[in-house]
Design a protein around this motif. Structure first.
Motif, PDB file in Angstrom:
ATOM      1  N   ARG A 199       0.852  -1.192   0.000  1.00  0.00           N
ATOM      2  CA  ARG A 199       0.000   0.000   0.000  1.00  0.00           C
ATOM      3  C   ARG A 199       0.879   1.230   0.000  1.00  0.00           C
ATOM      4  NH1 ARG A 199      -4.449   2.746  -1.027  1.00  0.00           N
ATOM      5  NH2 ARG A 199      -5.142   4.045   0.655  1.00  0.00           N
ATOM      6  N   GLU A 200       0.577   2.151  -0.894  1.00  0.00           N
ATOM      7  CA  GLU A 200       1.273   3.425  -0.942  1.00  0.00           C
ATOM      8  C   GLU A 200       0.234   4.508  -1.138  1.00  0.00           C
ATOM      9  OE1 GLU A 200       4.363   3.555  -3.842  1.00  0.00           O
ATOM     10  OE2 GLU A 200       5.018   1.533  -3.399  1.00  0.00           O
ATOM     11  N   ASP A 201       0.487   5.710  -0.598  1.00  0.00           N
ATOM     12  CA  ASP A 201      -0.452   6.812  -0.763  1.00  0.00           C
ATOM     13  C   ASP A 201      -0.587   7.207  -2.222  1.00  0.00           C
ATOM     14  OD1 ASP A 201       0.572   8.334   2.326  1.00  0.00           O
ATOM     15  OD2 ASP A 201      -1.053   6.946   1.918  1.00  0.00           O
ATOM     16  N   VAL A 202       0.507   7.223  -2.943  1.00  0.00           N
ATOM     17  CA  VAL A 202       0.478   7.550  -4.358  1.00  0.00           C
ATOM     18  C   VAL A 202       1.107   6.389  -5.101  1.00  0.00           C
ATOM     19  CG1 VAL A 202       1.214   9.155  -6.134  1.00  0.00           C
ATOM     20  CG2 VAL A 202       0.718  10.002  -3.840  1.00  0.00           C
ATOM     21  N   ALA A 203       0.266   5.608  -5.757  1.00  0.00           N
ATOM     22  CA  ALA A 203       0.764   4.435  -6.469  1.00  0.00           C
ATOM     23  C   ALA A 203       1.224   4.823  -7.863  1.00  0.00           C
ATOM     24  CB  ALA A 203      -0.333   3.380  -6.552  1.00  0.00           C
ATOM     25  N   ALA A 204       2.364   4.333  -8.244  1.00  0.00           N
ATOM     26  CA  ALA A 204       2.901   4.580  -9.581  1.00  0.00           C
ATOM     27  C   ALA A 204       2.454   3.459 -10.503  1.00  0.00           C
ATOM     28  CB  ALA A 204       4.429   4.618  -9.517  1.00  0.00           C
ATOM     29  N   PRO A 205       2.421   3.715 -11.804  1.00  0.00           N
ATOM     30  CA  PRO A 205       2.091   2.633 -12.736  1.00  0.00           C
ATOM     31  C   PRO A 205       3.080   1.475 -12.600  1.00  0.00           C
ATOM     32  CG  PRO A 205       2.054   4.756 -13.848  1.00  0.00           C
ATOM     33  CD  PRO A 205       2.628   4.976 -12.472  1.00  0.00           C
ATOM     34  N   ALA A 206       2.617   0.289 -12.930  1.00  0.00           N
ATOM     35  CA  ALA A 206       3.440  -0.910 -12.793  1.00  0.00           C
ATOM     36  C   ALA A 206       4.705  -0.816 -13.643  1.00  0.00           C
ATOM     37  CB  ALA A 206       2.626  -2.140 -13.202  1.00  0.00           C
ATOM     38  N   THR A 207       5.780  -1.349 -13.108  1.00  0.00           N
ATOM     39  CA  THR A 207       7.018  -1.438 -13.877  1.00  0.00           C
ATOM     40  C   THR A 207       7.115  -2.840 -14.444  1.00  0.00           C
ATOM     41  OG1 THR A 207       8.261  -2.099 -11.914  1.00  0.00           O
ATOM     42  CG2 THR A 207       8.196   0.265 -12.427  1.00  0.00           C
ATOM     43  N   ALA A 208       8.027  -3.041 -15.350  1.00  0.00           N
ATOM     44  CA  ALA A 208       8.131  -4.324 -16.049  1.00  0.00           C
ATOM     45  C   ALA A 208       8.347  -5.495 -15.111  1.00  0.00           C
ATOM     46  CB  ALA A 208       9.256  -4.250 -17.079  1.00  0.00           C
ATOM     47  N   ASP A 209       9.083  -5.322 -14.027  1.00  0.00           N
ATOM     48  CA  ASP A 209       9.382  -6.437 -13.142  1.00  0.00           C
ATOM     49  C   ASP A 209       8.508  -6.466 -11.888  1.00  0.00           C
ATOM     50  OD1 ASP A 209      10.476  -4.164 -12.038  1.00  0.00           O
ATOM     51  OD2 ASP A 209      12.328  -5.141 -11.392  1.00  0.00           O
ATOM     52  N   ALA A 210       7.491  -5.627 -11.817  1.00  0.00           N
ATOM     53  CA  ALA A 210       6.654  -5.534 -10.628  1.00  0.00           C
ATOM     54  C   ALA A 210       5.475  -6.497 -10.645  1.00  0.00           C
ATOM     55  CB  ALA A 210       6.147  -4.101 -10.468  1.00  0.00           C
ATOM     56  N   GLY A 211       5.327  -7.296 -11.673  1.00  0.00           N
ATOM     57  CA  GLY A 211       4.199  -8.206 -11.747  1.00  0.00           C
ATOM     58  C   GLY A 211       3.281  -7.839 -12.898  1.00  0.00           C
ATOM     59  N   PRO A 212       2.054  -8.357 -12.888  1.00  0.00           N
ATOM     60  CA  PRO A 212       1.128  -8.128 -14.002  1.00  0.00           C
ATOM     61  C   PRO A 212       0.832  -6.653 -14.222  1.00  0.00           C
ATOM     62  CG  PRO A 212       0.255  -9.754 -12.481  1.00  0.00           C
ATOM     63  CD  PRO A 212       1.473  -9.169 -11.845  1.00  0.00           C
ATOM     64  N   ARG A 213       0.757  -6.266 -15.498  1.00  0.00           N
ATOM     65  CA  ARG A 213       0.371  -4.910 -15.898  1.00  0.00           C
ATOM     66  C   ARG A 213      -1.054  -5.030 -16.427  1.00  0.00           C
ATOM     67  NH1 ARG A 213       4.194  -1.244 -17.340  1.00  0.00           N
ATOM     68  NH2 ARG A 213       3.076  -0.764 -19.274  1.00  0.00           N
ATOM     69  N   VAL A 214      -1.994  -4.342 -15.788  1.00  0.00           N
ATOM     70  CA  VAL A 214      -3.408  -4.498 -16.108  1.00  0.00           C
ATOM     71  C   VAL A 214      -3.957  -3.248 -16.784  1.00  0.00           C
ATOM     72  CG1 VAL A 214      -5.709  -4.952 -15.171  1.00  0.00           C
ATOM     73  CG2 VAL A 214      -3.697  -6.002 -14.102  1.00  0.00           C
ATOM     74  N   ALA A 215      -4.603  -3.443 -17.927  1.00  0.00           N
ATOM     75  CA  ALA A 215      -5.391  -2.389 -18.557  1.00  0.00           C
ATOM     76  C   ALA A 215      -6.840  -2.721 -18.221  1.00  0.00           C
ATOM     77  CB  ALA A 215      -5.173  -2.360 -20.062  1.00  0.00           C
ATOM     78  N   SER A 216      -7.470  -1.868 -17.432  1.00  0.00           N
ATOM     79  CA  SER A 216      -8.843  -2.121 -17.004  1.00  0.00           C
ATOM     80  C   SER A 216      -9.787  -1.223 -17.783  1.00  0.00           C
ATOM     81  CB  SER A 216      -8.987  -1.863 -15.499  1.00  0.00           C
ATOM     82  OG  SER A 216     -10.335  -2.065 -15.120  1.00  0.00           O
ATOM     83  N   LEU A 217     -10.589  -1.821 -18.647  1.00  0.00           N
ATOM     84  CA  LEU A 217     -11.543  -1.074 -19.451  1.00  0.00           C
ATOM     85  C   LEU A 217     -12.956  -1.249 -18.922  1.00  0.00           C
ATOM     86  CD1 LEU A 217     -10.134  -1.731 -23.018  1.00  0.00           C
ATOM     87  CD2 LEU A 217      -9.386  -0.152 -21.258  1.00  0.00           C
TER      88      LEU A 217
END
Length: 108
Positions: free
Chosen positions: A18-36
């Protein structure tokens, strides 16, 4: 169906710090989700997984913690171009975007 798909997909996410301001996922941080899907986006927010979200639908763009995420438009051609640019691992779509889903599946 979106809720079921989103819940099933989210079960596979590793624990997200948990972070107050979350940054977009980086390549090695796990799944990158596009939520439509606004519902799926809300589920990701509630599960404190905003750091996994790399793009959203316009309705979700103003949700807390998602500032600066690319907005994927309703037009399928424009959506395909933007999705290619953000390179998500997963794309969560509502049933109304079935044609886009089919085109994405055909590319992979």
């Amino acid at each position: 169906r979106v809720a079921v798909l989103a819940c099933a997909a989210l079960l596979a996410l590793p624990a997200c710090p948990r972070e107050d301001v979350a940054a977009p996922a980086t390549a090695d941080a796990g799944p990158r989700v596009a939520s439509l899907s606004p519902l799926a986006t809300q589920l990701l927010i509630e599960l404190e997984a905003t750091d996994r979200i790399v793009a959203v639908d316009p309705a979700s763009a103003e949700s807390a913690g998602l500032g600066g995420r690319p907005r994927i438009p309703a037009d399928d051609e424009a959506a395909l171009l933007q999705l290619r640019a953000v390179e998500p691992s997963w794309v969560v779509l509502p049933e109304q975007r079935a044609e886009l889903a089919a085109r994405l599946a055909a590319e992979n």
